[in-house]
Design an enzyme around this catalytic site. Structure first.
Site, PDB file in Angstrom:
ATOM      1  N   TYR A 104     -16.868   2.338   6.009  1.00 50.25           N
ATOM      2  CA  TYR A 104     -15.409   2.445   6.144  1.00 50.25           C
ATOM      3  C   TYR A 104     -15.054   3.160   7.444  1.00 50.25           C
ATOM      4  O   TYR A 104     -14.265   2.650   8.248  1.00 50.25           O
ATOM      5  CB  TYR A 104     -14.817   3.176   4.933  1.00 50.25           C
ATOM      6  CG  TYR A 104     -13.379   3.593   5.110  1.00 50.25           C
ATOM      7  CD1 TYR A 104     -12.344   2.661   5.085  1.00 50.25           C
ATOM      8  CD2 TYR A 104     -13.040   4.938   5.325  1.00 50.25           C
ATOM      9  CE1 TYR A 104     -11.021   3.053   5.267  1.00 50.25           C
ATOM     10  CE2 TYR A 104     -11.725   5.333   5.496  1.00 50.25           C
ATOM     11  CZ  TYR A 104     -10.718   4.384   5.468  1.00 50.25           C
ATOM     12  OH  TYR A 104      -9.406   4.783   5.645  1.00 50.25           O
TER      13      TYR A 104
ATOM     14  N   THR B 125      -9.487   0.004   2.268  1.00 52.58           N
ATOM     15  CA  THR B 125      -9.583   1.453   1.994  1.00 52.58           C
ATOM     16  C   THR B 125     -10.553   1.804   0.870  1.00 52.58           C
ATOM     17  O   THR B 125     -10.677   2.979   0.532  1.00 52.58           O
ATOM     18  CB  THR B 125      -8.192   2.024   1.648  1.00 52.58           C
ATOM     19  OG1 THR B 125      -7.641   1.260   0.574  1.00 52.58           O
ATOM     20  CG2 THR B 125      -7.250   1.996   2.835  1.00 52.58           C
TER      21      THR B 125
ATOM     22  N   LYS C 144     -13.212   1.576  10.733  1.00 55.05           N
ATOM     23  CA  LYS C 144     -11.933   2.105  11.227  1.00 55.05           C
ATOM     24  C   LYS C 144     -12.070   2.551  12.686  1.00 55.05           C
ATOM     25  O   LYS C 144     -11.143   2.392  13.481  1.00 55.05           O
ATOM     26  CB  LYS C 144     -11.464   3.271  10.353  1.00 55.05           C
ATOM     27  CG  LYS C 144     -11.050   2.884   8.943  1.00 55.05           C
ATOM     28  CD  LYS C 144      -9.761   2.078   8.882  1.00 55.05           C
ATOM     29  CE  LYS C 144      -8.546   2.881   9.289  1.00 55.05           C
ATOM     30  NZ  LYS C 144      -7.304   2.066   9.121  1.00 55.05           N
TER      31      LYS C 144
ATOM     32  N   GLY D 171       0.822  -1.210   0.000  1.00 58.34           N
ATOM     33  CA  GLY D 171       0.000   0.000   0.000  1.00 58.34           C
ATOM     34  C   GLY D 171       0.857   1.262   0.000  1.00 58.34           C
ATOM     35  O   GLY D 171       2.079   1.192   0.167  1.00 58.34           O
ATOM     36  N   GLN D 172       0.221   2.400  -0.174  1.00 57.79           N
ATOM     37  CA  GLN D 172       0.955   3.678  -0.211  1.00 57.79           C
ATOM     38  C   GLN D 172       1.840   3.858   1.017  1.00 57.79           C
ATOM     39  O   GLN D 172       3.030   4.154   0.925  1.00 57.79           O
ATOM     40  CB  GLN D 172      -0.024   4.856  -0.231  1.00 57.79           C
ATOM     41  CG  GLN D 172      -0.915   4.972  -1.414  1.00 57.79           C
ATOM     42  CD  GLN D 172      -1.571   6.347  -1.412  1.00 57.79           C
ATOM     43  OE1 GLN D 172      -0.962   7.347  -1.795  1.00 57.79           O
ATOM     44  NE2 GLN D 172      -2.814   6.427  -0.974  1.00 57.79           N
TER      45      GLN D 172
HETATM   46  N1  LIG Z   1      -5.644   6.657   1.448  1.00 62.20           N
HETATM   47  C1  LIG Z   1      -6.187   7.642   2.169  1.00 62.20           C
HETATM   48  O1  LIG Z   1      -6.557   8.710   1.645  1.00 62.20           O
HETATM   49  C2  LIG Z   1      -6.340   7.497   3.655  1.00 62.20           C
HETATM   50  C3  LIG Z   1      -7.005   8.505   4.367  1.00 62.20           C
HETATM   51  C4  LIG Z   1      -7.136   8.373   5.756  1.00 62.20           C
HETATM   52  C5  LIG Z   1      -6.606   7.277   6.398  1.00 62.20           C
HETATM   53  N2  LIG Z   1      -5.987   6.312   5.665  1.00 62.20           N
HETATM   54  C6  LIG Z   1      -5.454   5.156   6.386  1.00 62.20           C
HETATM   55  O2  LIG Z   1      -4.056   5.118   6.157  1.00 62.20           O
HETATM   56  C7  LIG Z   1      -3.612   3.757   6.160  1.00 62.20           C
HETATM   57  C8  LIG Z   1      -2.800   3.488   4.912  1.00 62.20           C
HETATM   58  O3  LIG Z   1      -3.605   3.707   3.778  1.00 62.20           O
HETATM   59  P1  LIG Z   1      -3.016   3.619   2.305  1.00 62.20           P
HETATM   60  O4  LIG Z   1      -3.366   4.875   1.616  1.00 62.20           O
HETATM   61  O5  LIG Z   1      -1.599   3.172   2.345  1.00 62.20           O
HETATM   62  O6  LIG Z   1      -3.945   2.454   1.719  1.00 62.20           O
HETATM   63  P2  LIG Z   1      -3.743   1.528   0.450  1.00 62.20           P
HETATM   64  O7  LIG Z   1      -2.724   2.121  -0.469  1.00 62.20           O
HETATM   65  O8  LIG Z   1      -5.107   1.225  -0.052  1.00 62.20           O
HETATM   66  O9  LIG Z   1      -3.090   0.221   1.076  1.00 62.20           O
HETATM   67  C9  LIG Z   1      -3.836  -0.629   1.912  1.00 62.20           C
HETATM   68  C10 LIG Z   1      -3.109  -1.930   2.018  1.00 62.20           C
HETATM   69  O10 LIG Z   1      -3.859  -2.813   2.857  1.00 62.20           O
HETATM   70  C11 LIG Z   1      -3.794  -4.085   2.281  1.00 62.20           C
HETATM   71  N3  LIG Z   1      -4.902  -4.959   2.631  1.00 62.20           N
HETATM   72  C12 LIG Z   1      -6.221  -4.779   2.410  1.00 62.20           C
HETATM   73  N4  LIG Z   1      -6.907  -5.862   2.795  1.00 62.20           N
HETATM   74  C13 LIG Z   1      -5.994  -6.743   3.274  1.00 62.20           C
HETATM   75  C14 LIG Z   1      -6.078  -8.061   3.801  1.00 62.20           C
HETATM   76  N5  LIG Z   1      -7.261  -8.712   3.904  1.00 62.20           N
HETATM   77  N6  LIG Z   1      -4.945  -8.677   4.198  1.00 62.20           N
HETATM   78  C15 LIG Z   1      -3.751  -8.061   4.080  1.00 62.20           C
HETATM   79  N7  LIG Z   1      -3.597  -6.823   3.566  1.00 62.20           N
HETATM   80  C16 LIG Z   1      -4.721  -6.178   3.174  1.00 62.20           C
HETATM   81  C17 LIG Z   1      -3.825  -3.841   0.785  1.00 62.20           C
HETATM   82  O11 LIG Z   1      -3.358  -4.975   0.116  1.00 62.20           O
HETATM   83  P3  LIG Z   1      -3.792  -5.262  -1.409  1.00 62.20           P
HETATM   84  O12 LIG Z   1      -2.934  -4.314  -2.222  1.00 62.20           O
HETATM   85  O13 LIG Z   1      -3.459  -6.691  -1.605  1.00 62.20           O
HETATM   86  O14 LIG Z   1      -5.247  -4.936  -1.509  1.00 62.20           O
HETATM   87  C18 LIG Z   1      -2.907  -2.621   0.677  1.00 62.20           C
HETATM   88  O15 LIG Z   1      -1.570  -3.011   0.531  1.00 62.20           O
HETATM   89  C19 LIG Z   1      -4.863   2.908   6.338  1.00 62.20           C
HETATM   90  O16 LIG Z   1      -5.032   2.630   7.704  1.00 62.20           O
HETATM   91  C20 LIG Z   1      -5.987   3.825   5.912  1.00 62.20           C
HETATM   92  O17 LIG Z   1      -7.217   3.494   6.527  1.00 62.20           O
HETATM   93  C21 LIG Z   1      -5.834   6.401   4.324  1.00 62.20           C
END
Ligand SMILES: NC(=O)c1ccc[n+]([C@@H]2O[C@H](COP(=O)([O-])OP(=O)(O)OC[C@H]3O[C@@H](n4cnc5c(N)ncnc54)[C@H](OP(=O)(O)O)[C@@H]3O)[C@@H](O)[C@H]2O)c1
Length: 303
Positions: free
Chosen positions: A134, A71, A138, A19-20
């Site tokens: 979502y 996400t 969370k 993920g990011q």
């Molecule tokens: N993106 C945003 O704008 C945002 C905003 C507020 C808070 N956040 C929080 O910030 C954190 C990081 O977000 P991000 O932007 O890095 O999200 P992201 O790019 O969507 O990455 C999420 C990761 O979680 C993994 N994942 C999902 N389901 C899974 C499962 N069943 N088992 C193992 N891995 C799993 C995904 O794997 P796959 O690639 O295999 O699906 C992906 O690598 C999260 O806690 C998110 O809630 C994000």
């Protein structure tokens, strides 16, 4: 100065390796001697709490950073059980294992725990009120970690962007290659957050929690500094992209009502970062500067 040499284990378990945030956590300059074990879905499926317990029992971890999450905000509305499994039950399983082994845990959460109906920035103590699955799931993860007994930091963030994965910057640049004008929502405000900046903050927090039993715990907010709407963000992306010879388009502001989505989104996602600044001395830089670094990586440095 913390003395990492006295810590027997320096292995940090990171979820969401692809993920990011997970990618940026692996790119961080961890102090010498630290081992970053970043697990993707294939290595650890977070819908399986027994797999989490087994992974935690595998070795003597120093800390856990749970950067993975379900996400897909709109998809979560119709995939409720999976969203809750990943966003609430998995943090519960990590929290229980961390408490049992006396390991600190860093849990990442979101502005979506709030209803978005406040004028100013959301403080850590403001009442929560998620608008959809979502955000609710969370929040469930927050509560699970908070009540787990593990020493923890819950770090809420918003509008995460980077040169990798799926995010607003990459979408804007891609769509601008085939369209002259893009309609973008102008009545939702927030602070864009560089996944790299967030990762660095989480690394600092995890290191402090490992080395210092008195390190601050609880709930914190981290986003880059400054406030903007999605339309304003898009305008700045294209301004900085143009300066680097990248794609660009005109931005036509629209309202949320003009762009219906399955999940409702907070109108105000601004997070007050005072707690993390005061507790950890972490000073978020301006979102425009962080954006520049991401565009340098995506397009190349400014010409
Ligand atoms: N993106 C945003 O704008 C945002 C905003 C507020 C808070 N956040 C929080 O910030 C954190 C990081 O977000 P991000 O932007 O890095 O999200 P992201 O790019 O969507 O990455 C999420 C990761 O979680 C993994 N994942 C999902 N389901 C899974 C499962 N069943 N088992 C193992 N891995 C799993 C995904 O794997 P796959 O690639 O295999 O699906 C992906 O690598 C999260 O806690 C998110 O809630 C994000």
């Amino acid at each position: 100065m913390p003395d990492h040499d006295v810590n027997p284990s320096r292995a940090v378990l990171i979820t969401g390796a692809g993920g990011q945030l997970g990618i940026e956590l692996q790119r961080c300059a961890w102090p010498q001697g630290w081992e970053v074990v970043a697990l993707d879905r294939a290595a650890l499926d977070l819908t399986d709490p027994s797999a989490i317990a087994a992974k935690m029992a595998e070795r003597d971890w120093a800390a856990v950073i749970n950067a993975a999450a379900y996400t897909a905000v709109d998809k979560a509305e119709s995939d409720v059980v999976t969203a809750w499994a990943v966003n609430a039950l998995a943090p519960a399983a990590f929290g229980a294992a961390c408490a049992a082994a006396d390991i600190p845990m860093v849990q990442v959460s979101t502005d979506y725990v709030f209803a978005g109906n406040k004028d100013g920035a959301w403080d850590i103590d403001d009442p929560v009120g998620p608008l959809g699955v979502y955000g609710a799931s969370k929040l469930g993860g927050e509560l699970a970690v908070r009540t787990s007994g593990a020493r923890h930091a819950i770090v809420r963030t918003a509008w995460v962007v980077s040169a990798h994965g799926h995010n607003f910057i990459k979408t804007m640049l891609r769509v601008a290659e085939s369209r002259d004008t893009l309609t973008v929502v102008d009545d939702q405000r927030g602070s864009p957050t560089s996944a790299a900046d967030l990762a660095h903050a989480l690394m600092e927090i995890a290191l402090r929690l490992v080395d210092d039993d008195a390190a601050p715990t609880g709930t914190f907010h981290f986003s880059n500094a400054g406030a903007v709407s999605w339309a304003g963000f898009a305008t700045e992306i294209f301004r900085q992209s143009t300066a680097r010879g990248g794609s660009s388009a005109q931005v036509a502001p629209i309202t949320t009502a003009d762009y219906p989505t399955p999940a409702r989104r907070p109108a105000n996602s601004l997070l007050d970062t005072r707690a993390i600044r005061e507790a950890y001395g972490i000073e978020p830089r301006a979102w425009q500067v962080a954006l520049g670094d991401i565009l340098d990586e995506l397009i190349g440095a400014k010409k």
